[in-house]
Enzyme design. Structure first.
Site, PDB file in Angstrom:
ATOM      1  N   ASP A   8       0.867  -1.172   0.000  1.00 43.89           N
ATOM      2  CA  ASP A   8       0.000   0.000   0.000  1.00 43.89           C
ATOM      3  C   ASP A   8       0.907   1.226   0.000  1.00 43.89           C
ATOM      4  O   ASP A   8       1.728   1.413   0.909  1.00 43.89           O
ATOM      5  CB  ASP A   8      -0.911  -0.006   1.227  1.00 43.89           C
ATOM      6  CG  ASP A   8      -2.017  -1.047   1.118  1.00 43.89           C
ATOM      7  OD1 ASP A   8      -2.052  -1.788   0.113  1.00 43.89           O
ATOM      8  OD2 ASP A   8      -2.849  -1.115   2.043  1.00 43.89           O
ATOM      9  N   HIS A 164       3.512  -2.150   3.413  1.00 41.91           N
ATOM     10  CA  HIS A 164       3.376  -0.735   3.092  1.00 41.91           C
ATOM     11  C   HIS A 164       4.709  -0.219   2.566  1.00 41.91           C
ATOM     12  O   HIS A 164       5.765  -0.762   2.900  1.00 41.91           O
ATOM     13  CB  HIS A 164       2.925   0.062   4.314  1.00 41.91           C
ATOM     14  CG  HIS A 164       1.554  -0.328   4.791  1.00 41.91           C
ATOM     15  ND1 HIS A 164       1.323  -1.489   5.500  1.00 41.91           N
ATOM     16  CD2 HIS A 164       0.348   0.271   4.623  1.00 41.91           C
ATOM     17  CE1 HIS A 164       0.023  -1.585   5.754  1.00 41.91           C
ATOM     18  NE2 HIS A 164      -0.589  -0.534   5.233  1.00 41.91           N
TER      19      HIS A 164
END
Length: 200
Positions: A8, A164
């Site tokens: 992400d 992430h």
């Protein structure tokens, strides 16, 4: 065993060095392994060179919304505007259409039939995950992220790993994660090649 590493790619949730994405991309490139990046529209606008580097390297790009709001808290009009604005910004910056891949911020709404219906109307399918090493957590260091990934993929035929692009722990852990996945006999793929889309 197939494993899809997904990142992400958004504004950080806490202070960080700002160097993690560069390290992640360099590590993936050196190992010649695929990955999927879910890009936030506002982030792409503010970090165009980094967004273009992801695209230029050939990694699969998905939509991670524009404002990073909980998708199940938006009105239908606000939902459509947010997804479409992110899509337009990602395309403008990278030249890549992120459809059909979408990931809800925080996972909020990923199990909500109304959210999934709205995404489908916009040409998207939600991509969840089944391994979350909590790399975003302030107490997670590189060792914890490594352990979370390698323990999470055990006894699974196919795994989608949630990572992430901004935590320093992720950038530091990734070389060892790739070594551990190789030792486990995992085939690294992007999400187009997973059976099922995950969904914790």
């Amino acid at each position: 065993m197939r494993v899809a590493l997904t990142f992400d790619t958004e504004y950080p949730d806490r202070p960080c060095s700002g160097r993690a994405l560069e390290l992640i991309l360099s590590t993936l490139s050196a190992a010649r392994v695929p990955a999927t990046f879910f890009v936030q529209g506002r982030w792409a606008r503010s970090s165009p060179e980094q967004a273009r580097r992801i695209a230029a390297a050939g990694y699969l790009i998905g939509n991670h919304s524009h404002h990073h709001a909980p998708m199940d808290a938006l009105t239908q009009a606000g939902f459509g505007a947010d997804v479409s604005e992110a899509e337009a910004m990602i395309q403008e910056v990278t030249g890549v259409d992120p459809r059909p891949w979408f990931r809800c911020p925080f996972g909020a709404g990923m199990g909500d039939p109304e959210v999934l219906r709205r995404l489908e109307e916009l040409g998207y399918v939600h991509v969840g995950w089944d391994v979350d090493p909590r790399d975003w957590h302030e107490e997670s260091d590189a060792e914890a992220v490594l352990r979370g990934v390698l323990e999470g993929i055990r006894a699974r035929d196919h795994s989608i790993v949630l990572l992430h692009s901004w935590p320093d722990a992720t950038g530091a852990a990734l070389p060892r994660i790739l070594d551990g996945l190789a030792e486990a006999g995992a085939e690294l793929v992007d999400i187009e090649k997973t059976d099922g889309l995950g969904g914790a």
